[in-house]
Scaffold this motif. Structure first.
Motif, mmCIF file in Angstrom:
data_model
loop_
_atom_site.group_PDB
_atom_site.id
_atom_site.type_symbol
_atom_site.label_atom_id
_atom_site.label_comp_id
_atom_site.label_asym_id
_atom_site.label_seq_id
_atom_site.Cartn_x
_atom_site.Cartn_y
_atom_site.Cartn_z
ATOM 1 N N GLY A 113 0.821 -1.216 0.000
ATOM 2 C CA GLY A 113 0.000 0.000 0.000
ATOM 3 C C GLY A 113 0.849 1.256 0.000
ATOM 4 N N ASP A 114 1.950 1.224 0.735
ATOM 5 C CA ASP A 114 2.856 2.375 0.756
ATOM 6 C C ASP A 114 3.477 2.597 -0.622
ATOM 7 N N ILE A 115 3.837 1.517 -1.308
ATOM 8 C CA ILE A 115 4.359 1.652 -2.668
ATOM 9 C C ILE A 115 3.290 2.238 -3.577
ATOM 10 N N TYR A 116 2.080 1.706 -3.497
ATOM 11 C CA TYR A 116 0.986 2.208 -4.334
ATOM 12 C C TYR A 116 0.766 3.706 -4.081
ATOM 13 N N ASP A 117 0.697 4.090 -2.817
ATOM 14 C CA ASP A 117 0.386 5.479 -2.455
ATOM 15 C C ASP A 117 1.440 6.472 -2.918
ATOM 16 N N THR A 118 2.685 6.041 -3.033
ATOM 17 C CA THR A 118 3.770 6.992 -3.281
ATOM 18 C C THR A 118 4.520 6.795 -4.596
ATOM 19 N N CYS A 119 4.352 5.640 -5.240
ATOM 20 C CA CYS A 119 5.189 5.335 -6.408
ATOM 21 C C CYS A 119 4.416 4.957 -7.659
ATOM 22 N N ILE A 120 3.303 4.270 -7.523
ATOM 23 C CA ILE A 120 2.618 3.701 -8.685
ATOM 24 C C ILE A 120 1.787 4.779 -9.379
ATOM 25 N N LEU A 121 2.011 4.910 -10.684
ATOM 26 C CA LEU A 121 1.302 5.914 -11.473
ATOM 27 C C LEU A 121 0.262 5.288 -12.404
ATOM 28 N N ALA A 122 0.552 4.107 -12.938
ATOM 29 C CA ALA A 122 -0.374 3.460 -13.874
ATOM 30 C C ALA A 122 0.023 1.998 -14.031
ATOM 31 N N TRP A 123 -0.895 1.215 -14.582
ATOM 32 C CA TRP A 123 -0.587 -0.145 -15.022
ATOM 33 C C TRP A 123 -1.506 -0.506 -16.154
ATOM 34 N N SER A 124 -1.126 -1.505 -16.929
ATOM 35 C CA SER A 124 -1.996 -2.000 -17.988
ATOM 36 C C SER A 124 -1.646 -3.450 -18.263
ATOM 37 N N GLY A 125 -2.608 -4.150 -18.849
ATOM 38 C CA GLY A 125 -2.381 -5.526 -19.253
ATOM 39 C C GLY A 125 -2.846 -6.574 -18.268
ATOM 40 N N PHE A 126 -3.334 -6.183 -17.108
ATOM 41 C CA PHE A 126 -3.859 -7.150 -16.147
ATOM 42 C C PHE A 126 -5.305 -7.455 -16.536
ATOM 43 N N ILE A 127 -5.487 -8.611 -17.167
ATOM 44 C CA ILE A 127 -6.811 -9.006 -17.653
ATOM 45 C C ILE A 127 -7.372 -10.071 -16.713
ATOM 46 N N VAL A 128 -8.553 -9.811 -16.185
ATOM 47 C CA VAL A 128 -9.236 -10.761 -15.308
ATOM 48 C C VAL A 128 -10.650 -10.931 -15.824
ATOM 49 N N GLY A 129 -11.018 -12.170 -16.126
ATOM 50 C CA GLY A 129 -12.356 -12.424 -16.647
ATOM 51 C C GLY A 129 -12.618 -11.717 -17.962
ATOM 52 N N GLY A 130 -11.573 -11.549 -18.768
ATOM 53 C CA GLY A 130 -11.708 -10.903 -20.064
ATOM 54 C C GLY A 130 -11.737 -9.386 -20.017
ATOM 55 N N LYS A 131 -11.607 -8.803 -18.828
ATOM 56 C CA LYS A 131 -11.629 -7.342 -18.687
ATOM 57 C C LYS A 131 -10.348 -6.847 -18.036
ATOM 58 N N GLU A 132 -9.939 -5.645 -18.450
ATOM 59 C CA GLU A 132 -8.763 -4.999 -17.860
ATOM 60 C C GLU A 132 -9.064 -4.676 -16.396
ATOM 61 N N LEU A 133 -8.161 -5.086 -15.524
ATOM 62 C CA LEU A 133 -8.305 -4.817 -14.097
ATOM 63 C C LEU A 133 -7.899 -3.376 -13.823
ATOM 64 N N LEU A 166 -6.639 -0.087 -11.995
ATOM 65 C CA LEU A 166 -5.616 0.167 -10.985
ATOM 66 C C LEU A 166 -6.257 0.862 -9.791
ATOM 67 N N THR A 167 -6.337 0.136 -8.693
ATOM 68 C CA THR A 167 -6.759 0.681 -7.409
ATOM 69 C C THR A 167 -5.782 0.166 -6.356
ATOM 70 N N ARG A 168 -5.799 0.767 -5.201
ATOM 71 C CA ARG A 168 -4.928 0.316 -4.115
ATOM 72 C C ARG A 168 -5.214 -1.150 -3.780
ATOM 73 N N GLU A 169 -6.485 -1.504 -3.672
ATOM 74 C CA GLU A 169 -6.872 -2.869 -3.321
ATOM 75 C C GLU A 169 -6.434 -3.862 -4.400
ATOM 76 N N ASN A 170 -6.630 -3.499 -5.676
ATOM 77 C CA ASN A 170 -6.218 -4.394 -6.762
ATOM 78 C C ASN A 170 -4.698 -4.550 -6.791
ATOM 79 N N TRP A 171 -3.964 -3.452 -6.581
ATOM 80 C CA TRP A 171 -2.506 -3.516 -6.542
ATOM 81 C C TRP A 171 -2.052 -4.500 -5.463
ATOM 82 N N ILE A 172 -2.570 -4.340 -4.243
ATOM 83 C CA ILE A 172 -2.181 -5.213 -3.136
ATOM 84 C C ILE A 172 -2.578 -6.664 -3.446
ATOM 85 N N GLY A 173 -3.778 -6.860 -3.964
ATOM 86 C CA GLY A 173 -4.241 -8.209 -4.274
ATOM 87 C C GLY A 173 -3.402 -8.902 -5.330
ATOM 88 N N VAL A 174 -3.126 -8.220 -6.419
ATOM 89 C CA VAL A 174 -2.341 -8.825 -7.509
ATOM 90 C C VAL A 174 -0.910 -9.091 -7.047
#
Length: 144
Positions: free
Chosen positions: A78-98, A100-108
């Motif tokens: 969560g600390d990395i997400y809050d201070t470092c993460i700007l974007a992501w792409s390519g995480f496909i779950v159930g045929g849909k792009e996941l 980028l949220t704090r919860e999804n970052w931590i979960g993945v």
């Protein structure tokens, strides 16, 4: 707990470190990208956030409220997400792009089958100052 290795003190590009860089990783038969700021001396937001998190964890331990390894890892992510993460792409779950949220970052990134490997590769790169060299220095460091 997830640990960061010592930081490479090579002179890096402050602007690139702050604006972020795109990192690409294999993900199944596709690729994912993560855009992030450098975790290094110039990222005071990250270091301040980690300091506060460590203080909260120490206070909980003193009050005999132990924090699990999983909870500490989630706080770190969560600390990395809050201070470092700007974007992501390519995480496909159930045929849909996941999204980028704090919860999804931590979960993945907590997922043992793929996320942990991506996370370790990501941490190796985002803490490596040579990833954030000015373009002309990057070329000469590569021997070109």
């Amino acid at each position: 707990m997830i640990e960061l290795d010592g930081f490479d003190s090579l002179k890096y590009d402050d602007n690139l470190a702050e604006q972020g860089k795109v990192f690409t990783y294999p993900f199944g038969d596709k690729e994912i990208t993560i855009t992030a700021r450098m975790i290094g001396p110039s990222n005071t937001r990250f270091h301040e956030k980690r300091s506060k998190s460590a203080e909260r964890e120490a206070n909980a331990e003193r009050m005999a409220l132990p924090i699990s390894k999983e909870a500490k890892d989630a706080t770190f992510l969560g600390d990395i997400y809050d201070t470092c993460i700007l974007a992501w792409s390519g995480f496909i779950v159930g045929g849909k792009e996941l999204k980028l949220t704090r919860e999804n970052w931590i979960g993945v990134m907590s997922e043992p089958k793929g996320g942990r490997k991506i996370l370790q590769n990501f941490l190796d790169e985002v803490t490596d100052a040579s990833q954030f060299l000015p373009v002309e220095k990057e070329k000469s460091a590569a021997g070109n």
